[in-house]
Design an enzyme around this catalytic site. Structure first.
Site, PDB file in Angstrom:
ATOM      1  N   ASP A  38       8.418  45.766  94.319  1.00 29.56           N
ATOM      2  CA  ASP A  38       9.431  44.697  94.320  1.00 29.56           C
ATOM      3  C   ASP A  38      10.816  45.228  94.669  1.00 29.56           C
ATOM      4  O   ASP A  38      11.533  44.631  95.455  1.00 29.56           O
ATOM      5  CB  ASP A  38       9.434  43.916  92.998  1.00 29.56           C
ATOM      6  CG  ASP A  38       9.510  44.800  91.769  1.00 29.56           C
ATOM      7  OD1 ASP A  38       9.340  46.034  91.893  1.00 29.56           O
ATOM      8  OD2 ASP A  38       9.754  44.260  90.669  1.00 29.56           O
ATOM      9  N   SER A  69       6.201  26.605  66.503  1.00 30.92           N
ATOM     10  CA  SER A  69       5.146  27.210  67.318  1.00 30.92           C
ATOM     11  C   SER A  69       3.948  27.461  66.412  1.00 30.92           C
ATOM     12  O   SER A  69       4.112  27.853  65.253  1.00 30.92           O
ATOM     13  CB  SER A  69       5.637  28.534  67.906  1.00 30.92           C
ATOM     14  OG  SER A  69       4.549  29.264  68.434  1.00 30.92           O
ATOM     15  N   GLY A 125       2.170  42.240  78.173  1.00 30.84           N
ATOM     16  CA  GLY A 125       2.414  42.385  79.603  1.00 30.84           C
ATOM     17  C   GLY A 125       1.802  41.269  80.431  1.00 30.84           C
ATOM     18  O   GLY A 125       1.747  41.358  81.649  1.00 30.84           O
ATOM     19  N   LEU A 126       1.333  40.213  79.782  1.00 31.63           N
ATOM     20  CA  LEU A 126       0.786  39.080  80.550  1.00 31.63           C
ATOM     21  C   LEU A 126       1.812  37.962  80.670  1.00 31.63           C
ATOM     22  O   LEU A 126       1.508  36.859  81.091  1.00 31.63           O
ATOM     23  CB  LEU A 126      -0.511  38.574  79.918  1.00 31.63           C
ATOM     24  CG  LEU A 126      -1.595  39.646  79.831  1.00 31.63           C
ATOM     25  CD1 LEU A 126      -2.877  39.075  79.266  1.00 31.63           C
ATOM     26  CD2 LEU A 126      -1.865  40.252  81.204  1.00 31.63           C
ATOM     27  N   SER A 129       6.448  35.479  77.758  1.00 26.56           N
ATOM     28  CA  SER A 129       7.862  35.074  77.760  1.00 26.56           C
ATOM     29  C   SER A 129       8.172  34.212  78.989  1.00 26.56           C
ATOM     30  O   SER A 129       8.809  33.168  78.869  1.00 26.56           O
ATOM     31  CB  SER A 129       8.781  36.294  77.687  1.00 26.56           C
ATOM     32  OG  SER A 129       8.606  37.137  78.801  1.00 26.56           O
ATOM     33  N   ASP A 173       7.300  37.520  87.519  1.00 23.36           N
ATOM     34  CA  ASP A 173       6.598  36.863  86.416  1.00 23.36           C
ATOM     35  C   ASP A 173       6.842  35.358  86.416  1.00 23.36           C
ATOM     36  O   ASP A 173       5.906  34.558  86.404  1.00 23.36           O
ATOM     37  CB  ASP A 173       7.059  37.429  85.069  1.00 23.36           C
ATOM     38  CG  ASP A 173       6.789  38.909  84.956  1.00 23.36           C
ATOM     39  OD1 ASP A 173       6.139  39.459  85.867  1.00 23.36           O
ATOM     40  OD2 ASP A 173       7.236  39.509  83.966  1.00 23.36           O
ATOM     41  N   TYR A 223      11.502  54.864  85.153  1.00 21.95           N
ATOM     42  CA  TYR A 223      11.654  53.789  86.138  1.00 21.95           C
ATOM     43  C   TYR A 223      12.884  54.065  87.010  1.00 21.95           C
ATOM     44  O   TYR A 223      12.824  53.999  88.237  1.00 21.95           O
ATOM     45  CB  TYR A 223      11.799  52.473  85.380  1.00 21.95           C
ATOM     46  CG  TYR A 223      12.003  51.246  86.220  1.00 21.95           C
ATOM     47  CD1 TYR A 223      10.915  50.600  86.804  1.00 21.95           C
ATOM     48  CD2 TYR A 223      13.271  50.708  86.404  1.00 21.95           C
ATOM     49  CE1 TYR A 223      11.100  49.456  87.565  1.00 21.95           C
ATOM     50  CE2 TYR A 223      13.467  49.572  87.158  1.00 21.95           C
ATOM     51  CZ  TYR A 223      12.380  48.952  87.735  1.00 21.95           C
ATOM     52  OH  TYR A 223      12.567  47.821  88.487  1.00 21.95           O
TER      53      TYR A 223
HETATM   54  P1  ADP Z   1       5.173  39.357  77.191  1.00 22.17           P
HETATM   55  O1  ADP Z   1       6.033  38.528  78.074  1.00 22.17           O
HETATM   56  O2  ADP Z   1       4.638  40.569  77.864  1.00 22.17           O
HETATM   57  O3  ADP Z   1       4.069  38.589  76.513  1.00 22.17           O
HETATM   58  P2  ADP Z   1       7.620  39.636  75.743  1.00 22.17           P
HETATM   59  O4  ADP Z   1       8.043  40.540  74.647  1.00 22.17           O
HETATM   60  O5  ADP Z   1       8.421  39.608  76.994  1.00 22.17           O
HETATM   61  O6  ADP Z   1       6.090  39.934  76.042  1.00 22.17           O
HETATM   62  O7  ADP Z   1       7.606  38.143  75.195  1.00 22.17           O
HETATM   63  C1  ADP Z   1       6.958  37.819  73.984  1.00 22.17           C
HETATM   64  C2  ADP Z   1       7.868  36.937  73.166  1.00 22.17           C
HETATM   65  O8  ADP Z   1       7.959  35.618  73.746  1.00 22.17           O
HETATM   66  C3  ADP Z   1       7.326  36.689  71.762  1.00 22.17           C
HETATM   67  O9  ADP Z   1       7.682  37.742  70.898  1.00 22.17           O
HETATM   68  C4  ADP Z   1       8.024  35.386  71.405  1.00 22.17           C
HETATM   69  O10 ADP Z   1       9.365  35.618  71.047  1.00 22.17           O
HETATM   70  C5  ADP Z   1       8.035  34.636  72.733  1.00 22.17           C
HETATM   71  N1  ADP Z   1       6.866  33.748  72.858  1.00 22.17           N
HETATM   72  C6  ADP Z   1       5.920  33.773  73.819  1.00 22.17           C
HETATM   73  N2  ADP Z   1       4.978  32.820  73.615  1.00 22.17           N
HETATM   74  C7  ADP Z   1       5.329  32.160  72.494  1.00 22.17           C
HETATM   75  C8  ADP Z   1       4.773  31.056  71.746  1.00 22.17           C
HETATM   76  N3  ADP Z   1       3.648  30.446  72.136  1.00 22.17           N
HETATM   77  N4  ADP Z   1       5.420  30.656  70.633  1.00 22.17           N
HETATM   78  C9  ADP Z   1       6.564  31.257  70.257  1.00 22.17           C
HETATM   79  N5  ADP Z   1       7.131  32.297  70.900  1.00 22.17           N
HETATM   80  C10 ADP Z   1       6.537  32.749  72.011  1.00 22.17           C
HETATM   81 MG    MG Z   2       7.856  39.173  78.959  1.00 19.65          MG
END
Ligand code: ADP
Ligand code: MG
Length: 391
Positions: A38, A69, A125-126, A129, A173, A223
């Site tokens: 990228d 949630s 990592g999926l 967020s 993403d 990185y």
């Molecule tokens: P990734 O994007 O790799 O899954 P991140 O650390 O970037 O990991 O994002 C994860 C964060 O996003 C969680 O800790 C939470 O704060 C938020 N999040 C994601 N999905 C949900 C959900 N369904 N409900 C509440 N918070 C969520």
């Molecule tokens: Mg993320």
């Protein structure tokens, strides 16, 4: 959890109302091939997964916006005037989206009840967020009558992640989550956002994503080191090919002609990865169009070798998981996915062998690394959408 069950949970939490509850969904994503390209002007090839984040949302007659949630215990009830106060909690993701929308003159005129539910493992990592950002942006653009252009939604969501939440990440993403399509991969050039959907009918094959559960350390400095090595290679090659603005623009044949100008052997290997990986993405597009999954699997394997030996962003855990995956007869290909030094692998595995894959790769992985891997099996699903009639 089915959408009917989620609807029951929504009513348990917020009660009945004459207002309509609407249901929105955004997936997680995986990058199939094209790693560390990228920032080198190359292509990535992500796909939306079949699991994601659901958002149930219903208007209120007062000025309260309520967040809950099923995945996390923290809940909040904010007055419209409090939207924009950072909490350090998960609600920062949806609140950040509302802040961005307000900048576009799309302000909430009354309160809402919100219930999120995700079946993407968080922090693996999926991109859960990106999924929660994109589903919130799409939902409120729809509810407030804004433009639901999915490229704009990706950009807005990336701003939330970079500026509001404060995580520095590229556009891939959010782009994949917003623009994915069932049975398609997305060929994306990250800096121009030029993209096209490439048919990828997995048929009797499944994507098996393996989480190494290896804690990453020092990723940022490594990185940055890779980035500066790429800059160094580019500066040298530019003297030979003046029109070059990115490393990935170079074809492998051109690289072979000029590579000796790069005297530092490590820098030369970094550049070789970039040039060849980009060509592999383009070759992958051709074989996917021809539905040649076997050859695509070979490119996945080649990509891993390149990331391991030339770019050196793999680690023991990723290598072990990939090696064990490749031992399963129904595996067409396996590689690390994401920035590396831990995180996930992605494999393309015949559905009849998936069970065996999980038990044998899982056991061997634990034996050789002392860690417990986790595996998620899925196909390629749609990008963000409203699920009409889901409740
Ligand atoms: P990734 O994007 O790799 O899954 P991140 O650390 O970037 O990991 O994002 C994860 C964060 O996003 C969680 O800790 C939470 O704060 C938020 N999040 C994601 N999905 C949900 C959900 N369904 N409900 C509440 N918070 C969520
Ligand atoms: Mg993320």
């Amino acid at each position: 959890m089915s959408t009917q069950e989620l609807n029951r949970k929504f009513i348990e939490k917020y009660g009945e109302s004459t207002e309509e509850t609407r249901v929105f969904y955004a997936p997680g994503r995986v990058n199939l091939i094209g790693e560390h390209l990228d920032y080198n002007g190359g292509y990535v090839l992500p796909a939306a997964l079949e699991f994601g984040t659901f958002l149930f949302v219903r208007p209120r007659s007062d000025s309260k916006v309520q967040f809950a949630s099923t995945n996390l215990p923290y809940e909040a009830s904010l007055d419209l005037s409090e939207i924009g106060n950072k909490s350090g909690e998960w609600i920062d993701y949806p609140v950040g989206v509302l802040v961005e929308l307000a900048k576009k003159d799309l302000k909430l005129q009354h309160g809402y009840d919100l219930l999120f539910h995700g079946d993407i493992p968080n922090g693996s990592g999926l991109s859960s967020s990106a999924s929660i950002e994109v589903v919130t942006a799409f939902a409120f653009l729809t509810l407030l009558g804004g433009d639901t252009d999915t490229v704009e939604i990706a950009l807005l969501s990336q701003r939330v992640e970079n500026q509001y939440v404060g995580v520095n990440s590229g556009i891939m993403d959010q782009f994949a989550v917003a623009n994915g399509k069932r049975d398609h991969a997305i060929l994306l050039m990250c800096d121009t956002l030029e993209y096209s959907l490439i048919p990828f009918v997995t048929g009797s094959y499944k994507l098996v994503i393996g989480n190494t559960n290896k804690k990453r350390g020092l990723v940022d400095s490594k990185y940055n080191e890779r980035r500066s090595q790429c800059d160094e290679a580019l500066a040298i090659l530019k003297q030979e090919v003046p029109e070059l603005s990115y490393l990935a623009e170079l074809k492998p044949e051109q690289f072979e002609i000029h590579k000796d100008k790069i005297t530092d052997e490590t820098v030369r290997r970094r550049a070789k990865h970039v040039v060849e990986e980009n060509q592999r993405v383009l070759d992958s597009v051709e074989v996917l169009k021809a539905n040649n999954l076997k050859q695509f699997g070979q490119y996945m394997n080649d990509s891993h070798v390149s990331l391991r030996d030339l770019y050196e962003v793999s680690c023991l855990e990723l290598d072990v998981m990939v090696e064990e995956a490749q031992k399963i007869p129904g595996t067409l290909g396996a590689r690390m996915t994401g920035a590396g030094f831990g995180g996930c692998t992605v494999s393309l595995v015949h559905e009849d062998d998936v069970e065996r894959f999980i038990s044998e790769v899982g056991a061997a992985y634990t034996e050789r690394t002392g860690l417990t891997g986790e595996f998620y099996v899925c196909g390629i699903g749609n990008g963000v959408e409203e699920l009409k009639g889901a409740n």
